[in-house]
Design an enzyme around this catalytic site. Sequence first.
Site, PDB file in Angstrom:
ATOM      1  N   ARG A  52     -14.600  -7.064   1.223  1.00 22.95           N
ATOM      2  CA  ARG A  52     -13.779  -6.651   2.370  1.00 22.95           C
ATOM      3  C   ARG A  52     -13.179  -5.254   2.113  1.00 22.95           C
ATOM      4  NH1 ARG A  52      -8.094  -5.091   3.095  1.00 22.95           N
ATOM      5  NH2 ARG A  52      -7.463  -5.693   5.176  1.00 22.95           N
ATOM      6  N   VAL A  53     -13.240  -4.418   3.133  1.00 20.74           N
ATOM      7  CA  VAL A  53     -12.612  -3.105   3.046  1.00 20.74           C
ATOM      8  C   VAL A  53     -11.540  -3.034   4.128  1.00 20.74           C
ATOM      9  CG1 VAL A  53     -12.983  -0.628   3.372  1.00 20.74           C
ATOM     10  CG2 VAL A  53     -14.662  -1.978   2.093  1.00 20.74           C
ATOM     11  N   GLY A  54     -10.370  -2.542   3.734  1.00 18.48           N
ATOM     12  CA  GLY A  54      -9.275  -2.430   4.700  1.00 18.48           C
ATOM     13  C   GLY A  54      -9.249  -1.064   5.364  1.00 18.48           C
ATOM     14  N   THR A  90       0.835  -1.202   0.000  1.00 13.73           N
ATOM     15  CA  THR A  90       0.000   0.000   0.000  1.00 13.73           C
ATOM     16  C   THR A  90       0.865   1.246   0.000  1.00 13.73           C
ATOM     17  OG1 THR A  90      -1.789  -1.065   1.152  1.00 13.73           O
ATOM     18  CG2 THR A  90      -1.559   1.292   1.516  1.00 13.73           C
ATOM     19  N   GLY A 149      -4.926  -4.379   7.480  1.00 12.47           N
ATOM     20  CA  GLY A 149      -5.758  -3.236   7.823  1.00 12.47           C
ATOM     21  C   GLY A 149      -6.709  -3.458   8.983  1.00 12.47           C
ATOM     22  N   GLY A 151      -0.004  -2.594   5.972  1.00 14.46           N
ATOM     23  CA  GLY A 151      -0.046  -3.873   6.669  1.00 14.46           C
ATOM     24  C   GLY A 151      -1.484  -4.373   6.744  1.00 14.46           C
TER      25      GLY A 151
HETATM   26  C1  SD4 Z   1      -5.286  -3.279   3.671  1.00 13.51           C
HETATM   27  N1  SD4 Z   1      -3.530  -1.954   4.624  1.00 13.51           N
HETATM   28  O1  SD4 Z   1      -6.115  -3.315   2.772  1.00 13.51           O
HETATM   29  C2  SD4 Z   1      -3.988  -2.524   3.396  1.00 13.51           C
HETATM   30  C3  SD4 Z   1      -3.051  -3.456   2.725  1.00 13.51           C
HETATM   31  C4  SD4 Z   1      -1.606  -3.229   2.973  1.00 13.51           C
HETATM   32  O2  SD4 Z   1       0.447  -4.092   3.248  1.00 13.51           O
HETATM   33  O3  SD4 Z   1      -1.149  -2.204   3.379  1.00 13.51           O
HETATM   34  N2  SD4 Z   1      -0.804  -4.216   2.827  1.00 13.51           N
HETATM   35  O4  SD4 Z   1      -5.426  -3.838   4.748  1.00 13.51           O
END
Ligand code: SD4
Length: 334
Positions: A217-219, A189, A243, A241
């Site tokens: 799904r929403v992060g 991200t 979410g 990371g």
């Molecule tokens: C999420 N934070 O959708 C995002 C994905 C991400 O490292 O950052 N991955 O959860």
Amino acid sequence: MTTRRDFLQTSLLAAGALALPGAVRAASAQARGKVVSTWDFGVEANQAAWKVVAGGGSALDAVEAGARWAEGDLCNSTVGRCGNPDRDGVLTLDASIMDGDGRCGAVAALQDIAHPVSVARRVMEKTPHVMLVGEGAQQFAVEQGFAKEKLLTPEAEKAWREWLKTAKYQPQINAERAKLPGNKENHDTLGMLALDASGKLAGACTTSGMAWKMHGRVGDSPIVGAGLYVDNDIGAATASGVGEEMIRNAASFLVVELMRQGRSPEDACREAIDRVVRKRPQASKTLQVCFLALNKHGEVGAFALHKGFVYAVCDAAKQDALLESRSVYATEQK
Ligand code: SD4
């Protein structure tokens, strides 16, 4: 809280910047500005944003430009047009944008539109709302003139078909980095924060989310306060990371509030990471969470659960710095 002195200083700086001729204005913008981003592809994203800041543009325009660069990056399987799909093979994009005056916009689960960050900005500027999702977000984007296009790349489809063989949802720590021989690069991200010449802050966060997530799904990335938070009085924070952990802890808001209480950016990020560990000690061993913060004085800090989180810092002195954050767990997991 903005003191009268801060206000006067900011106003005088802004008014002064406006009165200056172009070259002088650009030099003053460069002296004060800063752009920071998550992960190593943040170096190039920062440079796209830096052009705006160095030319005397706004932090908001800068973070949009930087996020658009990442969304168009053809070798990034976690952001924008080349992102990996969900478990049903559908690519859905999440993004948010926010300025330091509390204006914000976001889109979630957006399909077939290549630049979610720009749609998020239109949500902020052209609607009475903060977030649009799914079909409604797409409909709005098309009404605003964004092209609808099939985005799933052959590589992403192939990776998904490969994943279907086991169909096990287990996010990898430092996802892309873990896959690459020699761990030379990683992409994930993009969370970007910028400070402009007038002392204003803005941030953007854009992602295709966790690969192979459930459809719908929403992060954290499009959720203001979770994946991104900005306050001109204090500073800004963003995250990368898994979410769900940022949402549970309203984490980017938490980082900014900790800075408000006097913590340095790194300390604030560390405390937010410690909360993840305290709440979910077992889970925290197997997933990655990373925070990046920039305060209104231009100081930068970061912290991660696991080793391997790198972030890019760009200012007048150096445009391509890439630093590794400290982490709770010191060994890089593969
Ligand atoms: C999420 N934070 O959708 C995002 C994905 C991400 O490292 O950052 N991955 O959860």
